[in-house]
Scaffold this motif. Structure first.
Motif, PDB file in Angstrom:
ATOM      1  N   THR A   1       0.824  -1.218   0.000  1.00  0.00           N
ATOM      2  CA  THR A   1       0.000   0.000   0.000  1.00  0.00           C
ATOM      3  C   THR A   1       0.854   1.262   0.000  1.00  0.00           C
ATOM      4  OG1 THR A   1      -0.188  -0.097   2.427  1.00  0.00           O
ATOM      5  CG2 THR A   1      -1.949  -1.127   1.137  1.00  0.00           C
ATOM      6  N   THR A   2       2.170   1.103   0.098  1.00  0.00           N
ATOM      7  CA  THR A   2       3.079   2.247   0.021  1.00  0.00           C
ATOM      8  C   THR A   2       3.428   2.617  -1.420  1.00  0.00           C
ATOM      9  OG1 THR A   2       4.954   0.736   0.254  1.00  0.00           O
ATOM     10  CG2 THR A   2       4.115   1.761   2.264  1.00  0.00           C
ATOM     11  N   LEU A   3       2.987   1.803  -2.387  1.00  0.00           N
ATOM     12  CA  LEU A   3       3.285   2.127  -3.783  1.00  0.00           C
ATOM     13  C   LEU A   3       2.694   3.488  -4.144  1.00  0.00           C
ATOM     14  CD1 LEU A   3       4.092  -0.888  -3.929  1.00  0.00           C
ATOM     15  CD2 LEU A   3       2.902  -1.027  -6.113  1.00  0.00           C
ATOM     16  N   SER A   4       3.434   4.238  -4.950  1.00  0.00           N
ATOM     17  CA  SER A   4       2.938   5.538  -5.398  1.00  0.00           C
ATOM     18  C   SER A   4       1.780   5.343  -6.371  1.00  0.00           C
ATOM     19  CB  SER A   4       4.062   6.312  -6.098  1.00  0.00           C
ATOM     20  OG  SER A   4       4.403   5.679  -7.332  1.00  0.00           O
TER      21      SER A   4
ATOM     22  N   ARG B   1      -6.334  -2.026 -10.226  1.00  0.00           N
ATOM     23  CA  ARG B   1      -5.043  -1.402  -9.948  1.00  0.00           C
ATOM     24  C   ARG B   1      -4.076  -2.501  -9.521  1.00  0.00           C
ATOM     25  NH1 ARG B   1      -4.250   1.252  -4.216  1.00  0.00           N
ATOM     26  NH2 ARG B   1      -2.337   0.056  -4.510  1.00  0.00           N
ATOM     27  N   LYS B   2      -2.829  -2.169  -9.382  1.00  0.00           N
ATOM     28  CA  LYS B   2      -1.847  -3.126  -8.873  1.00  0.00           C
ATOM     29  C   LYS B   2      -1.971  -3.191  -7.352  1.00  0.00           C
ATOM     30  CE  LYS B   2       2.313  -3.428 -10.628  1.00  0.00           C
ATOM     31  NZ  LYS B   2       3.748  -3.223 -10.977  1.00  0.00           N
ATOM     32  N   TYR B   3      -2.134  -4.408  -6.825  1.00  0.00           N
ATOM     33  CA  TYR B   3      -2.196  -4.606  -5.377  1.00  0.00           C
ATOM     34  C   TYR B   3      -0.939  -5.300  -4.850  1.00  0.00           C
ATOM     35  CZ  TYR B   3      -7.156  -3.423  -5.646  1.00  0.00           C
ATOM     36  OH  TYR B   3      -8.345  -2.772  -5.839  1.00  0.00           O
ATOM     37  N   GLY B   4      -0.424  -6.255  -5.613  1.00  0.00           N
ATOM     38  CA  GLY B   4       0.763  -6.977  -5.167  1.00  0.00           C
ATOM     39  C   GLY B   4       0.429  -8.010  -4.104  1.00  0.00           C
ATOM     40  N   PHE B   5       1.231  -9.063  -4.044  1.00  0.00           N
ATOM     41  CA  PHE B   5       0.995 -10.149  -3.099  1.00  0.00           C
ATOM     42  C   PHE B   5       2.326 -10.613  -2.513  1.00  0.00           C
ATOM     43  CE2 PHE B   5      -2.375  -9.825  -6.148  1.00  0.00           C
ATOM     44  CZ  PHE B   5      -3.514  -9.836  -5.355  1.00  0.00           C
ATOM     45  N   HIS B   6       2.297 -11.645  -1.676  1.00  0.00           N
ATOM     46  CA  HIS B   6       3.489 -12.129  -0.965  1.00  0.00           C
ATOM     47  C   HIS B   6       4.085 -11.036  -0.087  1.00  0.00           C
ATOM     48  CE1 HIS B   6       4.110 -15.145  -4.517  1.00  0.00           C
ATOM     49  NE2 HIS B   6       3.400 -15.712  -3.548  1.00  0.00           N
ATOM     50  N   GLY B   7       3.251 -10.071   0.325  1.00  0.00           N
ATOM     51  CA  GLY B   7       3.772  -8.930   1.068  1.00  0.00           C
ATOM     52  C   GLY B   7       4.416  -9.289   2.394  1.00  0.00           C
ATOM     53  N   THR B   8       3.847 -10.279   3.109  1.00  0.00           N
ATOM     54  CA  THR B   8       4.454 -10.651   4.386  1.00  0.00           C
ATOM     55  C   THR B   8       5.856 -11.208   4.172  1.00  0.00           C
ATOM     56  OG1 THR B   8       3.287 -12.786   4.254  1.00  0.00           O
ATOM     57  CG2 THR B   8       2.289 -11.065   5.604  1.00  0.00           C
ATOM     58  N   SER B   9       6.042 -11.948   3.084  1.00  0.00           N
ATOM     59  CA  SER B   9       7.362 -12.512   2.792  1.00  0.00           C
ATOM     60  C   SER B   9       8.353 -11.421   2.385  1.00  0.00           C
ATOM     61  CB  SER B   9       7.257 -13.558   1.683  1.00  0.00           C
ATOM     62  OG  SER B   9       8.530 -14.083   1.352  1.00  0.00           O
TER      63      SER B   9
ATOM     64  N   ASP C   1       7.654  -0.921  -5.711  1.00  0.00           N
ATOM     65  CA  ASP C   1       7.064  -1.611  -6.852  1.00  0.00           C
ATOM     66  C   ASP C   1       7.053  -3.099  -6.578  1.00  0.00           C
ATOM     67  OD1 ASP C   1       5.755  -1.921  -9.259  1.00  0.00           O
ATOM     68  OD2 ASP C   1       7.258  -0.860 -10.442  1.00  0.00           O
ATOM     69  N   THR C   2       6.195  -3.806  -7.313  1.00  0.00           N
ATOM     70  CA  THR C   2       6.066  -5.250  -7.162  1.00  0.00           C
ATOM     71  C   THR C   2       5.584  -5.830  -8.473  1.00  0.00           C
ATOM     72  OG1 THR C   2       5.108  -7.003  -5.775  1.00  0.00           O
ATOM     73  CG2 THR C   2       3.679  -5.129  -6.306  1.00  0.00           C
ATOM     74  N   SER C   3       5.920  -7.081  -8.733  1.00  0.00           N
ATOM     75  CA  SER C   3       5.639  -7.658 -10.044  1.00  0.00           C
ATOM     76  C   SER C   3       4.215  -8.155 -10.207  1.00  0.00           C
ATOM     77  CB  SER C   3       6.619  -8.806 -10.334  1.00  0.00           C
ATOM     78  OG  SER C   3       6.495  -9.833  -9.359  1.00  0.00           O
ATOM     79  N   MET C   4       3.594  -8.635  -9.127  1.00  0.00           N
ATOM     80  CA  MET C   4       2.202  -9.065  -9.232  1.00  0.00           C
ATOM     81  C   MET C   4       1.298  -7.851  -9.274  1.00  0.00           C
ATOM     82  SD  MET C   4       1.940 -12.454  -6.805  1.00  0.00           S
ATOM     83  CE  MET C   4       2.460 -14.054  -7.452  1.00  0.00           C
ATOM     84  N   GLY C   5       0.093  -8.022  -9.826  1.00  0.00           N
ATOM     85  CA  GLY C   5      -0.744  -6.862 -10.057  1.00  0.00           C
ATOM     86  C   GLY C   5      -2.098  -6.912  -9.410  1.00  0.00           C
ATOM     87  N   LEU C   6      -3.151  -6.827 -10.225  1.00  0.00           N
ATOM     88  CA  LEU C   6      -4.517  -6.955  -9.727  1.00  0.00           C
ATOM     89  C   LEU C   6      -4.718  -8.315  -9.084  1.00  0.00           C
ATOM     90  CD1 LEU C   6      -7.549  -5.904  -9.726  1.00  0.00           C
ATOM     91  CD2 LEU C   6      -7.791  -7.189 -11.868  1.00  0.00           C
TER      92      LEU C   6
END
Length: 378
Positions: free
Chosen positions: A134-137, A156-164, A206-211
């Protein structure tokens, strides 16, 4: 968030047909107990089975000593940007987000409901895979789609694996003897699902996974990034339905679709036996990783470390080596001898003269969920 909160958490990862669990005492290195209930048709029954196992005298767990139940939630949308204590309203909010994660959030909600019924006097906390991103610009998470359509449907891009990604980026800074605010790290979570993160000064940029978890790196059975017009072409030319294309992209592609194997151990064996398809699959797989390393290097301007983690990242020295070969002019130089073999603890595998440090750091998402959950109720 501080990471030194102490307590005992039951961590639940509830899917549509399985419930993984782990009991974590944050003062101890190893979990007190862990396991999985599979072929779940009733989450209430599954949670009851877990309680029966943990309640046995030889389980090593005192259920009365639990401080919190932490729930891994894949999709938090824009509504949830931090670990959140679960009440009826939060549970309904997670359920509403099932439209963005139909394969994951419904199982999470069923597990939450069952666990809250079994542990009514213990706080429950939702920890979201998406929260770290959620810190992505706005420029980073926005797709160049009609803004009205995107806004209306939460595209929008949400990204996953955030805890890792959050866990290993901090562990990397600690291993370097630095504060996370002082380092730029590219984290590569490589498992059956795979994603890359650019973490600048402790913050995901930034992160590679998206919606969904389909975008980005090639994976065990997922395509990763692909021309969206392939969907239109398959529908028009092959007569495939949207559901059939969804299944093709998510469950029948990636390594599995290219060479028949989703497990890289099988891919390496096939390569050794002379399989062209397996060799091509591995080349595409590592080429994608290398591309994101270069992209995130350019985005952040400088990189202090690269981290490999998760099942493939921690155990596959060939993938690590081939993903970074050819980047020596960027100051990225892996040492083949240091890199050899599986790594069960944080290990520096870069060459002594590498400008960028290269680490293999085992991830521990359950511990991260436990820590965040205990912090949320402290």
């Amino acid at each position: 968030m501080a990471v030194n909160y102490e307590g005992i958490a039951l961590v639940l990862n509830c899917g549509s047909s399985s419930v993984k669990y782990q009991v974590v005492d944050t003062t101890k290195e190893e979990p007190l107990a862990s396991g999985i209930v599979e072929r779940v048709t009733d989450h209430g029954v599954a949670i009851h089975e877990i309680i029966d196992v943990l309640g046995k005298p030889d389980s090593g767990v005192d259920l009365k000593a639990l401080n919190v139940v932490g729930h891994r939630i894949v999709q938090g949308g824009e509504e949830f940007s931090a670990p959140t204590i679960i009440d009826d309203e939060v549970e309904r909010g997670i359920a509403k987000l099932s439209v963005l994660a139909p394969l994951h959030n419904p199982g999470h909600v069923a597990g939450i409901s069952a666990a809250r019924a079994q542990f009514p006097n213990i706080p429950h906390v939702a920890v979201f895979d998406t929260a770290f991103h959620t810190t992505l610009s706005e420029a980073a998470y926005t797709y160049p789609l009609d803004l009205r359509v995107a806004k209306e449907h939460g595209i929008r891009k949400y990204g996953f694996h955030g805890t890792s990604h959050g866990y290993v980026s901090r562990e990397c800074a600690a291993a370097m003897g630095k504060d996370p605010k002082d380092v730029n790290v590219i984290t590569l979570h490589l498992g059956n699902g795979a994603s890359a993160d650019a973490v600048q000064g402790g913050i995901a940029v930034d992160t590679s996974m998206g919606l969904t978890p389909l975008d980005g790196l090639m994976m065990g059975s997922r395509t990763g990034t692909i021309d969206p017009a392939v969907v239109f072409h398959l529908h028009r030319a092959a007569g495939m339905s949207i559901d059939e294309i969804d299944t093709l992209f998510n469950k029948q592609s990636g390594l599995l679709g290219m060479c028949g194997y989703s497990d890289l151990r099988d891919v390496h064996k096939a390569i050794d036996e002379g399989s062209h398809d397996a060799r091509l699959a591995l080349d595409v797989y590592t080429r994608r990783i290398k591309g994101f390393v270069g992209q995130y290097y350019a985005l952040m301007g400088s990189v202090d470390a690269i981290v490999f983690t998760a099942g493939v990242g921690e155990n596959d020295d060939i993938v690590r080596l081939e993903s970074l070969q050819g980047l020596e002019n960027l100051g990225i130089k892996i040492d083949a001898e240091k890199n050899a073999g599986r790594k069960k603890q944080a290990t520096l595998v870069s060459a002594d003269d590498s400008k960028v440090q290269i680490w293999v750091i085992p991830t521990n998402e359950e511990r991260e969920i436990a820590t965040q959950s205990i912090a949320a109720v402290s």
